[in-house]
Design an enzyme around this catalytic site. Structure first.
Site, mmCIF file in Angstrom:
data_model
loop_
_atom_site.group_PDB
_atom_site.id
_atom_site.type_symbol
_atom_site.label_atom_id
_atom_site.label_comp_id
_atom_site.label_asym_id
_atom_site.label_seq_id
_atom_site.Cartn_x
_atom_site.Cartn_y
_atom_site.Cartn_z
ATOM 1 N N TYR A 1 5.816 -0.757 14.312
ATOM 2 C CA TYR A 1 6.435 -2.218 13.913
ATOM 3 C C TYR A 1 6.311 -3.110 14.845
ATOM 4 C CZ TYR A 1 8.137 0.960 10.391
ATOM 5 O OH TYR A 1 8.316 1.764 9.248
ATOM 6 N N GLN B 1 -6.148 5.245 2.090
ATOM 7 C CA GLN B 1 -5.446 6.510 2.714
ATOM 8 C C GLN B 1 -6.277 7.546 3.117
ATOM 9 O OE1 GLN B 1 -2.643 7.702 -0.099
ATOM 10 N NE2 GLN B 1 -0.945 6.969 1.075
ATOM 11 N N ASP C 1 6.603 3.138 0.832
ATOM 12 C CA ASP C 1 7.178 3.401 -0.314
ATOM 13 C C ASP C 1 5.738 3.885 -1.252
ATOM 14 O OD1 ASP C 1 9.975 2.740 0.285
ATOM 15 O OD2 ASP C 1 8.903 0.745 0.663
ATOM 16 N N GLU D 1 7.235 6.746 7.524
ATOM 17 C CA GLU D 1 7.450 8.229 7.132
ATOM 18 C C GLU D 1 5.994 8.796 6.808
ATOM 19 O OE1 GLU D 1 10.655 8.844 4.233
ATOM 20 O OE2 GLU D 1 9.432 10.283 3.153
HETATM 21 O O1 TRH Z 1 4.303 1.039 6.314
HETATM 22 P P1 TRH Z 1 5.541 2.028 6.598
HETATM 23 O O2 TRH Z 1 6.410 1.342 7.769
HETATM 24 O O3 TRH Z 1 6.272 2.205 5.361
HETATM 25 C C1 TRH Z 1 7.742 2.598 5.215
HETATM 26 C C2 TRH Z 1 8.410 1.380 4.828
HETATM 27 O O4 TRH Z 1 8.801 0.586 5.783
HETATM 28 C C3 TRH Z 1 9.818 2.008 3.954
HETATM 29 O O5 TRH Z 1 10.456 0.843 3.594
HETATM 30 C C4 TRH Z 1 10.324 2.940 4.662
HETATM 31 O O6 TRH Z 1 11.361 3.279 4.175
HETATM 32 C C5 TRH Z 1 9.430 3.910 5.173
HETATM 33 O O7 TRH Z 1 8.453 3.441 6.242
HETATM 34 C C6 TRH Z 1 10.218 4.856 6.104
HETATM 35 O O8 TRH Z 1 5.021 3.401 7.249
HETATM 36 P P2 TRH Z 1 4.352 4.640 6.622
HETATM 37 O O9 TRH Z 1 5.605 5.254 5.777
HETATM 38 O O10 TRH Z 1 3.820 5.347 7.578
HETATM 39 O O11 TRH Z 1 3.345 4.063 5.356
HETATM 40 C C7 TRH Z 1 2.058 3.535 5.713
HETATM 41 C C8 TRH Z 1 1.171 3.777 4.637
HETATM 42 O O12 TRH Z 1 0.110 3.252 4.750
HETATM 43 C C9 TRH Z 1 0.635 5.290 4.593
HETATM 44 O O13 TRH Z 1 0.745 5.896 3.345
HETATM 45 C C10 TRH Z 1 -0.566 5.271 5.386
HETATM 46 C C11 TRH Z 1 -1.145 3.997 4.816
HETATM 47 N N1 TRH Z 1 -2.395 3.326 5.579
HETATM 48 C C12 TRH Z 1 -3.564 3.328 5.167
HETATM 49 O O14 TRH Z 1 -3.940 4.066 4.142
HETATM 50 N N2 TRH Z 1 -4.368 2.686 5.784
HETATM 51 C C13 TRH Z 1 -4.192 2.115 7.265
HETATM 52 O O15 TRH Z 1 -5.143 1.548 7.545
HETATM 53 C C14 TRH Z 1 -2.952 2.147 7.540
HETATM 54 C C15 TRH Z 1 -2.523 1.342 8.845
HETATM 55 C C16 TRH Z 1 -1.987 2.812 6.730
#
Ligand code: TRH
Length: 388
Positions: A202, A263, A22, A281
């Site tokens: 996960y 990011q 999010d 996502e």
């Molecule tokens: O963390 P996620 O599983 O996030 C979400 C939430 O669970 C949410 O509630 C759900 O609705 C959605 O998924 C579908 O996975 P996501 O979306 O990939 O987000 C991870 C974020 O973290 C993404 O912006 C990349 C960032 N990130 C970094 O910046 N550095 C890192 O080292 C890692 C591993 C990720």
């Protein structure tokens, strides 16, 4: 850049449900709307400490701070009192975040009501195109909210893709010195280059089986895992704490735990790897822009609703692959998502590793194909301009 929206004010509301997605999606969009379109963006977030994990400049206890051109505001439980003039031209709620009632009442009191958009979750299902930009007149107040659906098809809101992203990626991927940063020093020289894999999933992913496959596959694999991912499995696999800096070897597999990175560095990590395991996502989309083979661990939903989403994406992603390769990928993704079993003596795993070179070329074509559609921010700005 589609149009200059300099000076227009925009509030983006982000409620962190869980994990990082999010915050990750809202932060990416907020920066792009400010940096590329000139909006004066306020990002209201209820858990800035989550954003800090992927953007270390954020100070979680600040009520207001400016970072990367965005005013990052703590979204408190008791929302501040606003006058109608404090309401901006555009209001976006991320993923159905429930706006404070007092704020919505002020929206309705403005001379020109702001454009009100609900940014929805990403899905490849076909109904998304039909619901995209649908108007939802509110029964309790004279305001209309519009649904903005990201997606993969031309009739959806597209995917977040910053200007210049592909050029940056290509420059990175042709310069081996950046990639070497992620490798153990003894493996950094070209001759011994192992297969580089990133792993973000996960906790219920079959990581043990994957590691068995990697450890017995006959060539060196380095698997990079951000700290906090699949911790329990890693601890029992390595028999030691899964902290950043830890490295463990078994057979042909080396596991390295990395700190979570900002990011932009996460993008570079994806660009560097030969295979990326992603989830949720935002990382799922970034893996596609990385133009490398990837495996998606989908966010689990009640009643297996995610299965439909998984199939919808696989159907469109695999459509351009030869049938046998498509079958191998589908089987591998299913097993990773708990549909069927993943085990190390399953020859599909080996087949999947064998076809990685052709999936790499396919990944480039896929990213190019997706980029034929307008990106999410430009579509959003175009829509906003039709209403104002
Ligand atoms: O963390 P996620 O599983 O996030 C979400 C939430 O669970 C949410 O509630 C759900 O609705 C959605 O998924 C579908 O996975 P996501 O979306 O990939 O987000 C991870 C974020 O973290 C993404 O912006 C990349 C960032 N990130 C970094 O910046 N550095 C890192 O080292 C890692 C591993 C990720």
């Amino acid at each position: 850049m589609y149009t200059d929206s300099s000076g227009k004010r925009l509030d983006l509301f982000c409620q962190v449900i869980d994990n990082f997605g999010d915050a990750g999606v809202c932060w990416r969009l907020a920066r792009q709307l400010a940096g590329e379109y000139g909006f004066r963006v306020r990002l209201w977030i209820d858990k800035p400490e989550v954003l800090q994990k992927i953007c270390p400049e954020i100070l979680p206890d600040r009520v207001e701070q400016k970072v990367s051109g965005v005013s990052v505001m703590l979204w408190p439980e008791a929302f501040p009192f606003f006058l109608p003039d404090d309401i901006p031209d555009v209001v976006i709620e991320g993923f159905g975040a429930r706006l404070p009632e007092s704020y919505v009442r002020r929206m309705a009191e403005r001379l020109h009501a702001p454009v009100w958009i609900n940014l929805e979750y990403l899905s490849a299902e076909s109904w998304v195109g039909e619901s995209h930009l649908m108007a939802s007149p509110q029964s309790w107040i004279p305001l209309t909210k519009y649904f903005y659906f990201p997606g993969f098809a031309g009739n959806t809101g597209g995917l977040i893709r910053e200007a210049g992203l592909f050029d940056e990626r290509d420059a990175w991927q042709t310069d081996s010195s950046g990639i070497a940063r992620f490798l153990p020093t003894e493996m950094a020289d070209g001759a011994k280059r192992p297969l580089l894999v990133s792993l973000f999933c996960y906790p219920d992913a079959p990581v043990f089986s994957l590691f068995d496959l990697f450890g017995q596959c006959g060539h060196e694999i380095v698997c990079l895992v951000p700290e906090g991912v699949a911790t329990d499995v890693l601890v029992s696999f390595m028999q030691r704490p899964a902290q950043a800096g830890t490295q463990f070897r078994k057979g042909t597999l080396t596991v390295r735990i990395l700190p979570m990175v900002p990011q932009a560095d996460y993008d570079r990590l994806l660009w560097s790897c030969d295979l990326n395991f992603v989830r949720g996502e935002d990382s799922f989309v970034r893996a596609q822009w990385a133009a490398r083979p990837f495996v998606w661990h989908i966010y689990p939903q009640e009643d297996d609703a995610h299965r439909v989403k998984l199939d919808a994406f696989l159907d469109c992603y695999l459509a351009g692959l030869p049938a046998a390769h498509a079958e191998t990928v589908r089987h591998f993704w299913y097993a990773w998502n708990g549909v069927g079993e993943m085990c190390c003596d399953d020859e599909n795993g080996e087949k999947f590793l064998e076809i990685l070179p052709s999936l790499k070329q396919y990944g480039r074509d896929w990213a190019k194909k997706l980029a034929l559609h307008a990106d999410l921010a430009s579509g959003l700005v175009r829509f906003i301009n039709t209403l104002r």
